[in-house]
Design an enzyme around this catalytic site. Sequence first.
Site: not given
Ligand code: DX5
Ligand code: ZN
Length: 218
Positions: A8, A37, A68
Site C-alpha cells: 500500500s 480518501m 474510500m
Molecule cells: C486503510 C487502507 C490500507 C492501509 C493499510 O484504510 O485501506 O490500505 O494502507 O495499511 P497497513 O497495512 O499499515 O494496515
Molecule cells: Zn486500502
Amino acid sequence: MNTIVSPSLLSADFGHLADDLKMINESNADWLHIDVMDGVFVPNISFGFPVLKHVAKLCEKPLDVHLMIVDPDRYIREVKDVNGHIMNVHYEACRHVHRTIQQIRDAGMLPAVTINPGTPVCMLRDIIKDVYMVLLMSVNPGFGGQKFIEHTTDKVAELRRLIAETGSEAIIEVDGGVNETTGEKLVKAGADALVAGNYVFSAPDPKAAIDKLKQLDR
Ligand code: DX5
Ligand code: ZN
C-alpha cells in the site's frame, strides 16, 4: 499457490515517492495498492488524481485502486485515465453498487467490492458473481498502521463458502494490519491477495518483507 501481494502506497515516503516506486518495481509485488480518501467516507484525506498521474507514470505494477470516497462512480473515468487495473469501491459508499460494478467493467477495468469490518459477508450474495475481487477490510478504513481485527479470518472463510456455493470466480483480498502472522492466518482461511502498508514500508528490507508474504501458502 503464491499469495498475491499488493503493497500500500499510503505507507510510502511521500517525500521520496520515486525511490519507493523503484523499490516496488524491482520487487516481487504483484500490484500496487492505492488508497484514495475523501475525508467524508473516512476521517482522513490521502491524495488524489493529480498525484496518482505521476505515480502511474513511474509504477510498472498494475494499480489496485481502493477508493474510500462517497459515490465512487463519479470517478470511473479518472481511475481509468491513470491506468487503473482493479477499481475497488466500498459497498457502503455506493448507492447502486450493481450499476457501479457494471460501469467499471464497461470502462475496461476489473471491478472489486470492498466491505468494512462492520458489514456482513452475506450482503455480497447478489453481486458476488459480477465482481473480479472482494476486498475485506481488516481495520476500519482511513489510516495505515492499525491493529488487525481478528474476526476477519472468519469472514474470509465465510466468503470462501459463499464463493463456492454460488459458483463465483471472485478472488479474496484483505487490507489492514497485515503482517507475516496475520497474513498466514488469512491465507490459511482462504485469502488470495494481501495488502500491506506498514509491514512492507517500515521493514528494514521491504523487498524481503514482500517475499515473506508471497511465500505464504494454504
Ligand atoms: C486503510 C487502507 C490500507 C492501509 C493499510 O484504510 O485501506 O490500505 O494502507 O495499511 P497497513 O497495512 O499499515 O494496515
Ligand atoms: Zn486500502
